[in-house]
Design a protein around this motif. Structure first.
Motif, short mmCIF file in Angstrom:
data_model
loop_
_atom_site.label_atom_id
_atom_site.label_comp_id
_atom_site.label_asym_id
_atom_site.label_seq_id
_atom_site.Cartn_x
_atom_site.Cartn_y
_atom_site.Cartn_z
N PHE A 103 -5.19 45.66 27.09
CA PHE A 103 -6.12 46.78 27.02
C PHE A 103 -5.39 47.97 27.62
O PHE A 103 -5.05 47.94 28.80
N ASP A 104 -5.11 48.95 26.81
CA ASP A 104 -4.38 50.11 27.31
C ASP A 104 -3.08 49.67 27.99
O ASP A 104 -2.69 50.19 29.03
N GLY A 105 -2.45 48.66 27.43
CA GLY A 105 -1.18 48.21 27.95
C GLY A 105 -1.27 47.24 29.12
O GLY A 105 -0.27 46.80 29.65
N VAL A 106 -2.50 46.89 29.53
CA VAL A 106 -2.66 46.01 30.69
C VAL A 106 -3.32 44.72 30.23
O VAL A 106 -4.26 44.74 29.43
N ASP A 107 -2.84 43.61 30.75
CA ASP A 107 -3.44 42.33 30.38
C ASP A 107 -4.84 42.22 31.00
O ASP A 107 -5.01 42.29 32.21
N VAL A 108 -5.80 42.05 30.12
CA VAL A 108 -7.20 42.01 30.58
C VAL A 108 -7.44 40.83 31.51
O VAL A 108 -8.24 40.91 32.44
N TYR A 109 -6.73 39.74 31.28
CA TYR A 109 -6.99 38.56 32.09
C TYR A 109 -6.01 38.43 33.24
O TYR A 109 -5.84 37.37 33.82
N ASP A 110 -5.34 39.55 33.56
CA ASP A 110 -4.50 39.58 34.75
C ASP A 110 -5.38 39.34 35.98
O ASP A 110 -6.48 39.89 36.10
#
Lengths: 286, 514, 390
Positions: A103-110
């Motif tokens: 999401f926007d370059g970031v892993d949502v499940y981080d």
């Protein structure tokens, strides 16, 4: 468009990638902080409810500033997919995921991800209008208050802007302190859209937003979506194919958890590459 | 079976059901109607001038001037009664005096009888109390009779003793009459004021006064001469006083009772706001009321925060597991603990272990434990019934779990939680057993309105004092109206709370519909 | 984007999706601490009952250590202030049992038929109107019931007890006798094949049964009518009031159980031609039996644990009535003994006199605990059954 979309891979059916061309309507899309115009990208993304696989190995790029429709018969996993984008699936304890969802370059499940910020960035509109049993003003101001806006003037400003954007301002400006549950269904849904807009999201997730509304209210919402197009990235889940055809730039067809086809809306509806898609669109099943 | 038999059975089955429900309603009426009918009597009744005098003397309510006029006219109406009594007394006194010469001769004898009579003579005379004189000479009678059987006894002895008997039999009847009159009218003018409040006033309630007048007119006694249980015999008292000065008294009282007591319909709000006088024979139930309010609010104060937090935990946070199902089982067990056991726990733990004084705090804590499961269950149910969509909406706007609960779920669940709280308030107000050992006192000064001064004081409470007044009070039969009034007030409080809860619930249903 | 539309105060720099390690840790710790606090409060609330059990037991055990079990459970002699004191609680335990049984005898038929009427016979609107009756019955404080029992019911029983009992007997006995005889005569003559003979036989049989039973009913009625009740504060009075107090619980729990059975079962029965009574008795009741049992157990709990009514109106005589089922004699119960004797015993903490009351409280607690567990178990079994797991 200033960037070429990255190639998509449809592994479940082992096909060549249907590369979406440039968006049909020529609008300038500001990718807003992303390095390219892809705002949400799923890679081999699967969702499980306990043992059952609700969404399996989906690969999809959703473009910033455009309206993407997800269609498919009920139970195909389209809502589940949508709800994983802002992690609303967390509410279901047995829900697990695999693969990657950016999401926007970031892993949502981080694990370090701040869910509240994610949800603030991804506004959601639900199947049934769900305003709080509070006044119209308090409904819109709920989000901003949550995120620390205290000044009454600023709140009033946000409420007005959000209602204006949601094309509800003229109807409710005289009764902002009235209970939101007194509005009609369509108004309630637009109020919910305004409430989602009030926290200044980047993306709007709409989960069958018109399924509980009458045709008139539905067309108002559709108009609204067209107006918001370009300002927000919009993902709309719908079982109404005409609606998808009317409002979206891109359409994804999900069937039994798998992404069957994804492409420009016009192409999907006029010239689907997959037999399944064609059958669904022409009403042979679903 | 034949169809007709089956139909008959079906119909009788249905009617048994309907009858049992009707019976339930009937039982409710049978319980509530007498309690309310007689209970209202504590607040609304025909009050006599004595009542108004009492209220003015003790609580300073009422108009002194008006009352003074009333007292004056009542006194005028009573005057003839006192005159008749006076006349009778002086004639009896004359009779006693007429015995004097005979007794004096007797006293001159130099034996045990003579000395006895001489001693007794000193206690006779117009300065002494009339009834006491009668008693004094009455005690002589058996001795005289005994003495009269002796050989050297003077011949007049028999005449003397029969003379005494004539006087005393009538005088004893007169003493009884005077006592009834005293009950009715209070101390006669000029008589010294007794210490006990109940002796300072006549009948304050007209229906009681009428009962007393009935006692005045009729002597009731049980006749056991017939077979089986005795029968009640009523004899007109006037028969005992034929052709005496008292005879016209009965007719006079019959005609002038209202003038003597001046009954008037009164709404006595003081029943709720006045202190009791002379162990509840007069006055109101203020200490009980304030004690009940203290205990109830105290219980709510402790139980509500804990109960709501526990409910939030169980509904929003707890994950299914052994520990949680154990805790849930504990809550349901707590709900099944008998109320007297709560009282024992309060005694063993709050008083003996924590060393709290017997008083409001210990009682409130005990009651709080009792209502805790009610509040937990009601709150859980209310929170569960909040639509899931509210939760989703709040979360989707970026609210955290706790923020969602505080800003959306609790406000939406509030009416349901309030309903539970209000119902458990009713429960706490009505419970007796838990406070017997931890807070209740039969006689206590009303609690101070400042909780800092009241928390360690034992207190009267409606529920406890109902028990106390109708089982342990010295004159439980005399103060039925107070008991009924208390029960009616308690039931009214509890039912009003429940009614409030029902209204709240109806409003939630409406609100959720939008 | 819309940032140009208006200066949005929400556009703050901290809008980072990924938290710093520290912020992440703080957030997690905060969440954990919050949850731990909630868990703490919830478990304190829940484990209060364990505290109760512990503290009652702690003061009950010394009694048994001092005096053993034999005397407490074996003797009917209750002289706690005698010298030497005797703590035989058998008569008191028996009294508790007696009034509990009496209460169930009153409440079970009344409550169950009311529940069936509410769930199956009356229309919804009437049911809504009747609910408040049950709620008010449940809301009336126990001391008010006790007051009613002592001040209204006891004198009534004492004066006109015989006639009241006789009238009640006739009202109950005559209709049930009639229905029973009609049913019996129908059932017994069912095998006779010819229609004419059968109806003859049925009538004769009914007449015969009636001739036998009616004198019995009248005889019993006469005995009851001439009954002299020496005191109105007796086991009968208390049982009746306790039965009424248990009624709301029994009605609402068993109504829930009946409702939970569901339409399908009822419709299946009606479709086979059963009447309403047959449907309820043969189909709905067995399916709801465990719920009904749970309701009765809760009723037992209510009656067993009630203090004020028995204390005020049972007569408080620690004796087993003669004969043991004589409800017209005063009795004494565990709860009333605790309430009444604690005032004299609580200043002698540590004596057997004090601890014996806790032994009684512990016994009560144990009985209610067992009832509660049983009813929970029974209900959960029914739920499983309805879900088809058993």
């Amino acid at each position: 468009m200033n960037a070429t979309p990255t190639p998509l891979d449809f592994r479940p059916f082992g096909e060549s990638t249907p590369r979406p061309g440039n968006p049909v309507k020529s609008i300038h899309v500001d990718p807003k902080g992303a390095q390219d115009s892809v705002y949400v990208r799923a890679t081999d993304f699967s969702i499980f409810y306990g043992r059952a696989e609700a969404v399996c190995k989906v690969n999809i790029d959703i473009y910033a500033g455009l309206v993407t429709a997800i269609i498919g018969p009920s139970g195909c996993g389209k809502s589940t997919f949508l709800r994983s984008i802002n992690r609303m699936n967390d509410l279901i304890p047995s829900c697990k995921t695999s693969g990657q969802l950016l999401f926007d370059g970031v892993d949502v499940y981080d694990r370090r991800l701040d869910v509240t910020v994610l949800r603030k960035k991804a506004g959601m509109v639900f199947q049934k209008p769900n305003p709080f049993p509070k006044s119209i003003f308090d409904n819109i101001a709920y989000g901003p208050r949550l995120h620390g806006v205290k000044s009454q003037a600023q709140l009033a400003e946000i409420v007005e802007q959000s209602l204006l954007q949601a094309a509800l301002w003229d109807e409710v400006k005289d009764r902002l302190s009235a209970n939101a549950l007194g509005l009609s269904g369509g108004q309630q849904q637009r109020l919910c859209i305004a409430r989602a807009l009030a926290v200044n999201p980047d993306i709007l997730l709409m989960d069958e937003p018109t399924s509980a509304l009458d045709p008139n209210a539905t067309s108002r919402i559709e108009e609204l979506i067209s107006e918001l197009r370009g300002k927000y990235t919009i993902i709309i889940v719908t079982h109404n194919m005409q609606q998808a055809a009317r409002v979206s730039d891109y359409t994804a067809f999900l069937y039994e958890g798998a992404l069957i086809e994804y492409g420009e809306t016009r192409q999907i509806f006029t010239n689907p590459t997959r037999k399944h898609t064609e059958d669904y669109i022409t009403g042979r099943f679903g | 079976m034949r169809i007709s038999t089956r139909k008959l059975l079906d119909r009788s089955f249905s009617s048994v059901g309907v009858i049992s429900i009707a019976l339930m309603g009937l039982i409710l009426l049978v319980i509530l109607v007498p309690i309310f009918r007689k209970g209202i009597g504590a607040l609304v009744f025909e009050a006599t001038v004595e009542h108004r005098r009492l209220i003015l003397d003790n609580f300073d309510h009422g108009d002194d001037l008006e009352l003074a006029a009333e007292i004056k006219s009542a006194r005028e109406a009573r005057q003839p009664v006192y005159e008749m009594v006076q006349a009778f007394e002086s004639r009896q006194q004359a009779k006693i005096d007429s015995l004097r010469p005979d007794l004096e001769t007797l006293a001159e004898r130099d034996d045990s009888m003579g000395r006895l009579v001489a001693r007794r003579l000193k206690r006779l005379g117009p300065d002494e109390d009339f009834l006491e004189q009668v008693e004094t000479i009455q005690q002589l009678v058996p001795r005289l009779r005994e003495y009269g059987d002796g050989d050297d006894a003077p011949k007049e002895i028999a005449a003397i003793s029969s003379g005494i008997t004539r006087i005393t039999s009538q005088t004893l009847a007169f003493a009884e009459l005077k006592e009834v009159l005293y009950d009715l009218l209070g101390p006669a003018p000029g008589e010294p004021m007794p210490q006990l409040t109940r002796k300072q006033y006549g009948q304050t309630r007209w229906e009681k006064a009428r009962e007393t007048i009935d006692h005045l007119f009729f002597i009731e006694r049980w006749d056991y001469s017939g077979p089986g249980m005795g029968t009640l015999v009523r004899e007109p008292r006037v028969e005992q006083f034929r052709e005496t000065e008292i005879e016209p008294l009965f007719a006079y009282v019959e005609g002038h009772a209202e003038a003597m007591l001046q009954p008037r319909w009164t709404l006595y709000w003081g029943f709720l706001t006045d202190k009791p006088l002379d162990s509840h024979i007069f006055g109101g139930i203020y200490p009980e009321l304030i004690g009940t309010i203290y205990l109830t609010l105290g219980a709510i104060l402790f139980a509500v925060p804990i109960g709501i937090i526990a409910a939030i935990y169980f509904t929003e946070y707890a994950k299914a597991g052994r520990l949680i199902s154990f805790l849930r089982a504990c809550v349901s067990t707590l709900a099944g603990v008998p109320s007297i056991v709560f009282g024992m726990f309060g005694l063993a733990f709050f008083l003996n272990v924590w060393q709290l004084p017997k008083g409001v705090l210990a009682g409130s804590l005990t009651l709080a434990l009792l209502i805790l499961p009610v509040i937990i269950r009601a709150s859980e149910e209310a929170i569960r019934s909040v639509p899931h969509t509210y939760r989703e909406a709040a979360l989707s706007l970026g609210a955290g779990r706790w923020r969602t609960i505080v800003t959306v779920i609790l406000p939406a669940a509030l009416p349901g939680i309030l309903t539970g709280i209000v119902i458990s308030m009713g429960r706490a107000a009505g419970e007796t057993a838990p406070i017997i050992f931890t807070a209740a006192a039969s006689v206590a000064a009303p609690l101070s309105l400042n909780p800092l001064q009241a928390w360690d004081q034992p207190t009267a409470a409606l529920s406890w004092n109902i028990y106390n007044l109708c089982t342990e009070h010295e004159a439980a039969d005399e103060i039925r109206h107070v008991q009924f009034g208390m029960v009616a007030v308690l039931i009214t409080v509890v039912l009003a709370l429940n009614l409030f809860a029902i209204i709240l619930r109806a409003r939630i249903a409406k609100k959720l519909k939008g | 984007m819309n940032s140009s539309d208006h200066a949005n105060p929400l556009k703050i720099s901290s809008d980072r999706l990924i938290l710093s390690a520290r912020a992440n840790l703080t957030q997690k710790i905060m969440a954990w601490v919050g949850q731990a606090f909630l868990f703490f409060v919830a478990s304190v609330a829940a484990t209060a009952v364990l505290f109760i059990i512990f503290y009652i037991a702690r003061d009950a055990i010394p009694f048994f250590r001092l005096r053993g079990f034999q005397e407490f459970f074996g003797s009917t002699r209750w002289y706690p202030s005698g010298s030497p004191p005797v703590f035989g609680a058998l008569a008191i335990i028996f009294g508790s049992g007696l009034v509990t049984v009496g209460a169930i005898v009153v409440t079970a038929p009344l409550g169950l038929s009311a529940a069936m009427c509410l769930s199956d016979i009356l229309p919804f609107s009437v049911r809504q109107a009747i609910k408040p009756i049950v709620e008010i019955l449940a809301a009336i404080p126990s001391v008010a019931y006790g007051f009613f029992a002592l001040v209204v019911l006891a004198p009534l029983l004492q004066e006109d007890g015989g006639p009241i009992l006789a009238v009640t007997w006739y009202i109950v006995a005559l209709p049930s006798l009639t229905i029973g005889i009609i049913m019996a005569s129908d059932l017994l003559t069912f095998r006779i094949t010819t229609e004419k003979k059968r109806s003859m036989a049925r009538r004769l049989l009914a007449l015969g049964l009636f001739a036998i039973a009616l004198p019995l009913v009248v005889f019993t009625g006469q005995i009851l009518f001439q009954l002299k009740i020496t005191t109105g504060t007796n086991a009968l009075n208390v049982s009746f009031i306790l039965g009424i107090m248990a009624l709301p619980t029994v009605v609402s729990v068993s109504e829930d159980a009946l409702q939970a059975v569901g339409r399908e079962l009822r419709e299946g029965s009606y479709a086979l031609g059963a009447t309403r009574a047959e449907t309820i008795i043969q189909t709905v009741m067995p399916a709801a039996s465990s719920g009904i049992l749970a309701a009765l157990l809760l009723g037992v709990m209510r009656a067993l644990g009630e203090t004020m009514v028995v204390w005020m109106a049972s007569g408080n005589a620690a004796q087993i009535p003669t004969p043991w089922f004589n409800y017209l004699e005063p009795i004494r119960t565990l709860t009333a003994t605790i309430a009444g004797d604690m005032g004299e015993a609580d200043h002698v903490t540590g004596s057997a006199r004090y601890h014996v009351l806790f032994a009684m409280g512990f016994l009560l607690l144990l009985l209610c605990f067992v009832c509660n567990m049983l009813s929970e178990w029974v209900v959960s079994r029914q739920q499983k059954k309805l879900r088809g797991e058993v």
